[in-house]
Design an enzyme around this catalytic site. Sequence first.
Site, PDB file in Angstrom:
ATOM      1  N   GLU A 295       0.796  -1.201   0.045  1.00  0.00           N
ATOM      2  CA  GLU A 295      -0.162   0.026   0.164  1.00  0.00           C
ATOM      3  C   GLU A 295       0.823   1.201   0.068  1.00  0.00           C
ATOM      4  O   GLU A 295       0.568   2.416  -0.545  1.00  0.00           O
ATOM      5  CB  GLU A 295      -0.929   0.037   1.367  1.00  0.00           C
ATOM      6  CG  GLU A 295      -2.057   0.702   1.095  1.00  0.00           C
ATOM      7  CD  GLU A 295      -3.265   0.329   2.125  1.00  0.00           C
ATOM      8  OE1 GLU A 295      -4.138  -0.454   1.720  1.00  0.00           O
ATOM      9  OE2 GLU A 295      -3.042   0.931   3.277  1.00  0.00           O
ATOM     10  N   HIS A 324       7.096 -26.745  -0.248  1.00  0.00           N
ATOM     11  CA  HIS A 324       6.549 -27.801  -0.880  1.00  0.00           C
ATOM     12  C   HIS A 324       5.244 -27.212  -1.644  1.00  0.00           C
ATOM     13  O   HIS A 324       4.253 -27.989  -2.086  1.00  0.00           O
ATOM     14  CB  HIS A 324       6.061 -28.941   0.295  1.00  0.00           C
ATOM     15  CG  HIS A 324       7.022 -29.589   0.899  1.00  0.00           C
ATOM     16  ND1 HIS A 324       7.510 -30.701   0.607  1.00  0.00           N
ATOM     17  CD2 HIS A 324       7.656 -29.189   1.903  1.00  0.00           C
ATOM     18  CE1 HIS A 324       8.488 -31.037   1.205  1.00  0.00           C
ATOM     19  NE2 HIS A 324       8.625 -30.073   2.137  1.00  0.00           N
ATOM     20  N   LYS A 438     -13.674   2.083  -2.669  1.00  0.00           N
ATOM     21  CA  LYS A 438     -14.346   2.588  -1.278  1.00  0.00           C
ATOM     22  C   LYS A 438     -15.584   3.370  -1.609  1.00  0.00           C
ATOM     23  O   LYS A 438     -16.910   3.055  -1.435  1.00  0.00           O
ATOM     24  CB  LYS A 438     -13.659   3.250  -0.391  1.00  0.00           C
ATOM     25  CG  LYS A 438     -12.726   2.583   0.670  1.00  0.00           C
ATOM     26  CD  LYS A 438     -12.450   3.547   1.638  1.00  0.00           C
ATOM     27  CE  LYS A 438     -11.275   2.742   2.646  1.00  0.00           C
ATOM     28  NZ  LYS A 438     -10.398   3.761   3.423  1.00  0.00           N
TER      29      LYS A 438
HETATM   30  O1  PA5 Z   1      -2.914   1.867   5.906  1.00  0.00           O
HETATM   31  C1  PA5 Z   1      -4.006   2.254   6.054  1.00  0.00           C
HETATM   32  O2  PA5 Z   1      -4.199   3.500   6.219  1.00  0.00           O
HETATM   33  C2  PA5 Z   1      -5.266   1.472   5.729  1.00  0.00           C
HETATM   34  O3  PA5 Z   1      -5.058   0.215   5.156  1.00  0.00           O
HETATM   35  C3  PA5 Z   1      -6.143   1.357   6.946  1.00  0.00           C
HETATM   36  O4  PA5 Z   1      -5.285   0.840   8.029  1.00  0.00           O
HETATM   37  C4  PA5 Z   1      -7.450   0.787   6.472  1.00  0.00           C
HETATM   38  O5  PA5 Z   1      -7.895   1.283   5.307  1.00  0.00           O
HETATM   39  C5  PA5 Z   1      -8.199   0.936   7.717  1.00  0.00           C
HETATM   40  O6  PA5 Z   1      -8.505   2.149   8.147  1.00  0.00           O
HETATM   41  P1  PA5 Z   1      -9.263   2.841   9.354  1.00  0.00           P
HETATM   42  O7  PA5 Z   1      -8.170   2.554  10.362  1.00  0.00           O
HETATM   43  O8  PA5 Z   1      -9.341   4.095   9.056  1.00  0.00           O
HETATM   44  O9  PA5 Z   1     -10.237   1.848   9.489  1.00  0.00           O
END
Ligand code: PA5
Length: 471
Positions: A295, A324, A438
């Site tokens: 990410e 394996h 989203k």
């Molecule tokens: O790294 C990030 O910002 C995202 O992956 C969030 O952790 C994820 O979308 C969850 O978000 P939130 O903590 O706002 O629910």
Amino acid sequence: MDKIKETLRFDYNNMMDSYIGKKEGISEKELNSMKLIANEAHNNFKINRGKGMLGWVDLPYTQNLIIKDILLTAKAVKKAEYFVVLGIGGSALGPMALFQALCNIRHNDLKRSKRRSPKFYVEDNVDPERMQSLFEVLDLDKTVFNVITKSGSTSETMSQFLIISDILKKKYGERYKDHIIATTDEVNGNLIKIAKAEGFKCFYIPSGVGGRFSVISPVGLFPAAVLGINIKLLLKGCAEMDKMCRKSSFETNPALIAATLQYLAMKKGKNISVMMPYADSLKLMADWYCQLWGESLGKESNIFGEKVNVGQTPVKALGVTDQHSQVQLYTEGPLDKVVTFLSVDKYRATILIPAGYENFSSISFLSGHTLNELIIAEMVATEYALTKNERMNCKIILPYVDEYYVGQLMMFYMLQTAYCGYLLNIDAFNQPGVEEGKNATYALLGRKGYEMKAEELNSKRNKSSRYIVGK
Ligand code: PA5
């Protein structure tokens, strides 16, 4: 642990051309040519540490009061029989990785007297079957839920929260709030508003700490404390790694050199990064790493607005299990991967393979060795096979799996990711690519303000049955 001397070691011999050959390996010259750029990345990081979305760098040093509160609250929650985290992404993967690494691997199966903390569940998906089965396991009278969301509005987490708070309210009336602890941003988002209105106990995620960098904030620390993990030692390990990287030059900064090597590997077409721990305790570190690396670095544009489409696809594997399953591909398939082994000097158990079946030499050679020797031999053998086949690989060695070294490991990876972001000239702390999905979900479920998106979705080309096989 009084005298702490060791640190984790980063071994990158098998990234270099002197080990895997000139065709695939990185030369000393190439590495040296990066020195200036890498030091610039290091300086930029130094200047900006603690600012903007680099707030996580300070967390090992700034949380004394918060830790007091966490430990006090955890003391009470420890008495529960079930402790459930509701969260997703960075709000789930950190707690899960810490649990797997630092609690008994079969924690939930142990008797209460042996585990000395609640059974632990992290509900990061919205599969209805999974949620249904959770209710079949829990005794609500003995359950505490920790709802974790930085934004306070993530659909998955908030829908779980709605379901659970509804059930709790019906069962306990006003007292339902005793079963919920919220971890969220102190100012922004809806969860904090609800939490304040309802009177939930709250922990806060600092504004400069993004989800995937939040494991050493209350996101990871509070669940860890409930599970009896030594969070002070964890933070001490983080601080040690931070200091080690902060003080050092290119050659002695493990996270900087690791980031530079991955950067050079990407330039050479190694678009896949496999993390392969040879320890079940570190299995979920690979999941945590996959989110952090994927990410943070997978970006369309750089900070100058140019289209770059960069990133390395992170893949998790487990040694020896995936020998394996996956290693055939890693050894002979496309030359597009860097494999990082996570290795442990000393396992927390030693098991001897007893004598038996002496007539079968293919079995009896194992006798007298330990499982510890076997797992290490298999890792060394895989390392050898990859190297012989000119496959880039490197290794991170933890002296031992405990809070201190896990802290070092996690800090190492967060620093490596930040450095690599600087090297790639991208913003490693945003996630614009996740927004489209989203927003489309909001539109599909009729959220107010997403009517245009709904129209856009409705006008999309219908799927043709011509390309669907089966009735
Ligand atoms: O790294 C990030 O910002 C995202 O992956 C969030 O952790 C994820 O979308 C969850 O978000 P939130 O903590 O706002 O629910």
